[in-house]
Design a protein around this motif. Structure first.
Motif, short mmCIF file in Angstrom:
data_model
loop_
_atom_site.label_atom_id
_atom_site.label_comp_id
_atom_site.label_asym_id
_atom_site.label_seq_id
_atom_site.Cartn_x
_atom_site.Cartn_y
_atom_site.Cartn_z
N ARG A 149 93.82 43.07 -56.48
CA ARG A 149 93.90 41.63 -56.63
C ARG A 149 93.44 41.22 -58.03
NH1 ARG A 149 91.49 38.63 -51.42
NH2 ARG A 149 92.57 36.92 -52.48
N LEU A 150 93.96 40.10 -58.50
CA LEU A 150 93.68 39.65 -59.87
C LEU A 150 92.18 39.47 -60.09
CD1 LEU A 150 94.52 38.56 -62.63
CD2 LEU A 150 94.84 36.31 -61.56
N GLN A 151 91.48 38.89 -59.13
CA GLN A 151 90.05 38.63 -59.29
C GLN A 151 89.27 39.94 -59.46
OE1 GLN A 151 88.51 36.08 -56.26
NE2 GLN A 151 86.68 35.56 -57.41
N ALA A 152 89.64 40.96 -58.67
CA ALA A 152 88.96 42.26 -58.77
C ALA A 152 89.25 42.92 -60.11
CB ALA A 152 89.39 43.16 -57.63
N PHE A 153 90.49 42.82 -60.56
CA PHE A 153 90.85 43.43 -61.84
C PHE A 153 90.17 42.72 -63.00
CE2 PHE A 153 93.78 43.46 -65.54
CZ PHE A 153 93.55 44.76 -65.94
N LEU A 154 90.09 41.40 -62.95
CA LEU A 154 89.42 40.66 -64.01
C LEU A 154 87.95 41.04 -64.11
CD1 LEU A 154 89.63 38.46 -66.17
CD2 LEU A 154 89.15 36.77 -64.40
N THR A 155 87.30 41.23 -62.97
CA THR A 155 85.90 41.67 -62.95
C THR A 155 85.76 43.04 -63.58
OG1 THR A 155 85.46 40.38 -60.94
CG2 THR A 155 83.91 42.15 -61.47
N ARG A 156 86.67 43.94 -63.24
CA ARG A 156 86.63 45.30 -63.79
C ARG A 156 86.89 45.30 -65.30
NH1 ARG A 156 90.50 49.65 -63.91
NH2 ARG A 156 92.04 48.38 -62.82
N PHE A 157 87.82 44.46 -65.73
CA PHE A 157 88.14 44.37 -67.16
C PHE A 157 86.95 43.82 -67.95
CE2 PHE A 157 89.86 42.45 -70.97
CZ PHE A 157 90.81 43.38 -71.39
N ASN A 158 86.32 42.78 -67.43
CA ASN A 158 85.17 42.18 -68.12
C ASN A 158 84.00 43.16 -68.21
OD1 ASN A 158 86.18 39.62 -68.77
ND2 ASN A 158 85.81 38.86 -66.71
N LEU A 159 83.84 44.01 -67.20
CA LEU A 159 82.77 45.00 -67.23
C LEU A 159 82.99 46.00 -68.35
CD1 LEU A 159 80.25 46.28 -65.98
CD2 LEU A 159 81.74 47.54 -64.42
N ASP A 207 90.08 28.50 -62.43
CA ASP A 207 90.88 27.36 -61.94
C ASP A 207 92.04 27.85 -61.08
OD1 ASP A 207 89.23 25.63 -63.30
OD2 ASP A 207 90.53 25.50 -65.06
N PHE A 208 92.64 28.96 -61.51
CA PHE A 208 93.77 29.54 -60.77
C PHE A 208 93.33 29.99 -59.38
CE2 PHE A 208 96.35 33.26 -59.60
CZ PHE A 208 97.63 32.72 -59.67
N PHE A 209 92.16 30.63 -59.29
CA PHE A 209 91.65 31.10 -58.00
C PHE A 209 91.36 29.91 -57.08
CE2 PHE A 209 89.76 34.79 -60.59
CZ PHE A 209 90.95 35.50 -60.50
N CYS A 210 90.78 28.85 -57.64
CA CYS A 210 90.50 27.66 -56.83
C CYS A 210 91.79 27.04 -56.30
CB CYS A 210 89.73 26.63 -57.66
SG CYS A 210 88.03 27.10 -58.05
N LEU A 211 92.83 27.00 -57.17
CA LEU A 211 94.12 26.44 -56.75
C LEU A 211 94.73 27.26 -55.63
CD1 LEU A 211 96.41 24.42 -57.16
CD2 LEU A 211 97.33 25.94 -58.93
N LYS A 212 94.65 28.59 -55.76
CA LYS A 212 95.21 29.46 -54.72
C LYS A 212 94.48 29.29 -53.40
CE LYS A 212 98.60 31.50 -56.76
NZ LYS A 212 99.98 31.29 -56.24
N GLU A 213 93.15 29.15 -53.46
CA GLU A 213 92.37 28.96 -52.23
C GLU A 213 92.74 27.63 -51.57
OE1 GLU A 213 88.29 29.25 -53.25
OE2 GLU A 213 88.34 31.42 -53.58
N GLU A 214 92.94 26.59 -52.41
CA GLU A 214 93.32 25.29 -51.86
C GLU A 214 94.71 25.35 -51.23
OE1 GLU A 214 93.83 20.65 -53.35
OE2 GLU A 214 92.92 22.16 -54.66
N GLU A 215 95.64 26.06 -51.88
CA GLU A 215 96.99 26.21 -51.33
C GLU A 215 96.95 26.98 -50.01
OE1 GLU A 215 99.20 28.11 -54.37
OE2 GLU A 215 99.59 26.26 -55.49
N ALA A 216 96.11 28.02 -49.95
CA ALA A 216 96.00 28.80 -48.72
C ALA A 216 95.42 27.96 -47.60
CB ALA A 216 95.13 30.04 -48.97
N ALA A 217 94.41 27.13 -47.93
CA ALA A 217 93.80 26.26 -46.93
C ALA A 217 94.82 25.25 -46.40
CB ALA A 217 92.59 25.55 -47.52
N ASN A 218 95.60 24.66 -47.32
CA ASN A 218 96.63 23.71 -46.89
C ASN A 218 97.69 24.37 -46.03
OD1 ASN A 218 95.42 21.59 -48.26
ND2 ASN A 218 96.58 21.93 -50.14
#
Length: 238
Positions: A149-159, A207-218
């Motif tokens: 997932r993008l969030q996991a990869f971004l964390t790995r990249f930043n590390l 912001d992208f993650f928040c938008l995706k979570e909101e879309e999933a909730a809707n």
């Protein structure tokens, strides 16, 4: 008429002997502490401490982590007192545990005259634990896994990026874009409007993650509403 409380009287009598008993114990502790050989010089040991100083809570170093990271942690916690060399020295041992504390206790008496001396000996002892520095090529060698997932990869990249000593901001962004899976919405947004720094990219990703979570909730809400409407329709048909 006031009554005599035997238990209170007895407790007061016992308490009267407490100060003298504790003062003797404290004097014994101070005496034993003075007899313990210290690796610090007399100038450090006898230097007065600040009146309003409160000992910070340190992450304990047991000899298995990066010594430079630990020194940096000490400096952050002691930010208001980093100019007080003797205080920095006397606080440092309280951050050690296990084998690392034994190492400190085995240092030669009076062998440390400054915080720099202490850091040099500390790094020399645990140099093998130091994280190896990486260069920019390590970022361009990264690749997002197909199921990552993008969030996991971004964390790995930043590390990995945090271990790179020198890297231009735009270079890190370019490496991240090359490492991403093609065709994803976030990748498309970066192609259309490239971020200039990783900080800016991280903010856009948040912001992208928040938008995706909101879309999933809707989507879940709409699914529940649809299920209820179907149930009502079946009841009406019956």
């Amino acid at each position: 008429m006031a009554t005599f409380d035997y238990r209170s009287s007895k407790r007061r009598s016992a308490d009267q002997g407490v100060p003298s008993r504790f003062s003797k114990e404290n004097e014994a502790l101070r005496s034993s502490a003075r007899n313990v050989a210290s690796p610090f010089t007399d100038e450090i040991l006898n230097a007065p401490n600040p009146k309003k100083f409160s000992m910070p809570i340190f992450i304990l170093f047991d000899g298995t982590t990066d010594p430079i990271d630990h020194i940096y942690h000490i400096q952050l916690k002691m930010a208001l007192n980093t100019n007080n060399d003797s205080l920095m020295c006397k606080c440092f041992p309280t951050s050690l545990a296990g084998p690392a504390l034994n190492w400190f206790k085995n240092l030669s008496q009076g062998s440390i005259a400054s915080f720099q001396d202490l850091c040099d000996k500390f790094i020399s002892q645990y140099y093998r634990n130091k994280h190896p520095a990486k260069d920019v090529s390590s970022l361009f060698a990264m690749k997002q896994h197909e199921d990552e997932r993008l969030q996991a990869f971004l964390t790995r990249f930043n590390l990995v990026k945090s271990m790179v000593m020198e890297c231009h901001p735009s270079t890190a962004v370019q490496a991240f874009k090359l490492a991403m899976n093609r065709g994803t919405p976030f990748y498309t947004s970066l192609v259309v409007n490239t971020s200039k720094t990783m900080d800016e990219l991280n903010e856009r990703a948040a912001d992208f993650f928040c938008l995706k979570e909101e879309e999933a909730a809707n989507s879940r809400k709409m699914s529940i509403i649809s299920t209820k409407e179907k149930s009502k329709a079946k009841i009406r048909q019956k």
